[in-house]
Scaffold this motif. Structure first.
Motif, PDB file in Angstrom:
ATOM      1  N   LEU A 216      99.444  52.097  34.479  1.00 27.23           N
ATOM      2  CA  LEU A 216     100.240  51.952  33.648  1.00 27.23           C
ATOM      3  C   LEU A 216     101.280  52.375  32.653  1.00 27.23           C
ATOM      4  N   GLN A 217     101.007  53.653  32.654  1.00 26.64           N
ATOM      5  CA  GLN A 217     101.237  54.838  31.795  1.00 26.64           C
ATOM      6  C   GLN A 217     102.494  55.040  32.135  1.00 26.64           C
TER       7      GLN A 217
ATOM      8  N   TYR B 281      90.673  55.079  34.386  1.00 28.53           N
ATOM      9  CA  TYR B 281      90.662  55.960  35.173  1.00 28.53           C
ATOM     10  C   TYR B 281      89.689  56.439  35.872  1.00 28.53           C
TER      11      TYR B 281
ATOM     12  N   ASP C  66      95.063  64.424  34.820  1.00 24.71           N
ATOM     13  CA  ASP C  66      96.088  63.842  36.274  1.00 24.71           C
ATOM     14  C   ASP C  66      97.786  64.287  35.459  1.00 24.71           C
TER      15      ASP C  66
ATOM     16  N   VAL D 118     100.014  61.093  34.621  1.00 22.60           N
ATOM     17  CA  VAL D 118      99.581  60.717  32.815  1.00 22.60           C
ATOM     18  C   VAL D 118     100.466  61.662  32.472  1.00 22.60           C
TER      19      VAL D 118
ATOM     20  N   PHE E  20      90.973  61.896  33.017  1.00 18.45           N
ATOM     21  CA  PHE E  20      92.643  61.235  32.353  1.00 18.45           C
ATOM     22  C   PHE E  20      93.797  61.954  31.818  1.00 18.45           C
TER      23      PHE E  20
ATOM     24  N   SER F  47     103.811  51.793  30.751  1.00 17.51           N
ATOM     25  CA  SER F  47     104.700  52.738  28.599  1.00 17.51           C
ATOM     26  C   SER F  47     106.264  53.081  28.619  1.00 17.51           C
TER      27      SER F  47
ATOM     28  N   GLY G  93      94.042  53.235  30.780  1.00 14.02           N
ATOM     29  CA  GLY G  93      93.946  54.269  31.226  1.00 14.02           C
ATOM     30  C   GLY G  93      92.959  55.422  31.498  1.00 14.02           C
TER      31      GLY G  93
ATOM     32  N   ASN H 296      98.212  51.115  26.442  1.00 12.40           N
ATOM     33  CA  ASN H 296      98.008  51.450  27.522  1.00 12.40           C
ATOM     34  C   ASN H 296      97.151  52.486  27.641  1.00 12.40           C
ATOM     35  N   ALA H 297      96.921  53.013  26.320  1.00 15.62           N
ATOM     36  CA  ALA H 297      96.222  54.932  26.810  1.00 15.62           C
ATOM     37  C   ALA H 297      94.874  54.340  26.594  1.00 15.62           C
TER      38      ALA H 297
ATOM     39  N   ALA I 195      94.633  53.545  36.611  1.00 11.66           N
ATOM     40  CA  ALA I 195      95.470  53.987  34.923  1.00 11.66           C
ATOM     41  C   ALA I 195      96.780  54.673  35.058  1.00 11.66           C
ATOM     42  N   ARG I 196      96.866  55.032  36.243  1.00 16.34           N
ATOM     43  CA  ARG I 196      99.002  56.131  36.549  1.00 16.34           C
ATOM     44  C   ARG I 196      99.739  54.783  36.511  1.00 16.34           C
TER      45      ARG I 196
END
Length: 303
Positions: free
Chosen positions: A283-284, A273, A200, A203, A197, A287, A269, A265-266, A280-281
């Motif tokens: 979500l960030q 992930y 990335d 991210v 995670f 944010s 994620g 969100n983190a 997951a990406r």
């Protein structure tokens, strides 16, 4: 498999001292902020000076966490050998180097290597280029000139196993015996810290942007907070007139809600992930967008 611990080093304890100092500094600033907020919320003296003290506490807390990670990595650093490969272990991670790819074992005393503080905290880590063009990766508790170097056709590994002579003899003996299984060169990351995670790039960039926007919004609001009237309009009717007047401290809930969303969100994620990296990406990135939306809402209220 036979294992060797890394040679002991005073760098670990120097890092521990630094960790204690930064933790104490962080605690000092947070206590100051907490004391300023012990009064009823309506009387909170929010201003830029208080925010800067809070920001200093956050910065020192981040440094403390990073140093603690390096200390834990140094204390768990070890090396292993079996019939098929050479291994480097730290914090649940394992680097695998196929035994058949190791071409030479030599002293690295002649290697010129400049190491900055950020790559020598707790132990020596990071990579640099050798004159031969190979990339050397440090996993050592001693300076490069006091370590040994394992070389493959394209890479080199700077290491400091305890009882170096025994390690070298064992490695040479296993090479003479030969391998029975071909391994793949690479790093097997542990799951505890969710490396996939954090490694990335999308991210990381989204989190840095979201976190920066959140801090900027909170800092700007802290700077203008003393000039806000005791009662502000958080809602307007269709004509643009104030429909509800509320105490000014309620505007603080907006950046706090935005920051809480970032943390949620983190966390989601990290959980998602491995199953859905794209989700997951997203979500960030959401944010970061939410920080902007909340910033617009605050600007609308205090305009």
């Amino acid at each position: 498999m036979r294992k060797w611990k890394a040679q002991p080093t005073p760098r670990v304890w120097l890092a521990v001292i630094l960790m204690i100092i930064t933790a104490a500094g962080s605690g000092f600033f947070f206590v100051e902020v907490a004391q300023a907020l012990r009064v009823p919320i309506e009387a909170w003296a929010i201003n830029l000076n208080l925010y800067l003290r809070f920001l200093a506490g956050v910065a020192l807390l981040i440094v403390t966490a990073l140093v603690a990670y390096r200390v834990a990595a140094a204390l768990t650093l070890s090396y292993g050998l079996d019939r098929n490969g050479f291994y480097i272990f730290w914090l649940g991670n394992r680097m695998v180097v196929p035994l058949g790819q190791i071409e030479s074992i030599e002293s690295s005393a002649a290697v010129a290597d400049r190491v900055g503080l950020s790559h020598s905290l707790g132990y020596f880590y990071g990579s640099f280029k050798l004159p031969s063009g190979k990339i050397a990766q440090r996993f050592s508790t001693r300076p490069t000139k006091q370590a040994i170097m394992l070389q493959t056709s394209s890479d080199a590994y700077i290491i400091t196993p305890n009882n170096t002579d025994t390690f070298v003899q064992e490695l040479e003996q296993r090479q003479r015996i030969g391998v029975i299984q071909q391994l793949t060169l690479g790093v097997e990351a542990g799951r505890f810290f969710s490396y996939a995670f954090w490694d990335d790039r999308v991210v990381r960039q989204a989190l840095v942007l979201a976190f920066s926007l959140s801090l900027i919004l909170l800092g700007w609001l802290a700077a203008i907070y003393p000039q806000l009237p005791p009662m502000i309009d958080l809602r307007t009717n269709a004509a643009g007139e104030a429909s509800v007047l509320s105490p000014r401290h309620q505007i603080l809930f907006l950046p706090l809600a935005a920051f809480a969303t970032l943390l949620i969100n983190a966390g989601l994620g990290i959980t998602l992930y491995l199953r859905t990296p794209l989700g997951a990406r997203m979500l960030q990135m959401a944010s970061a967008m939410i920080q902007l939306l909340f910033a617009v809402a605050v600007l609308t209220i205090v305009r």
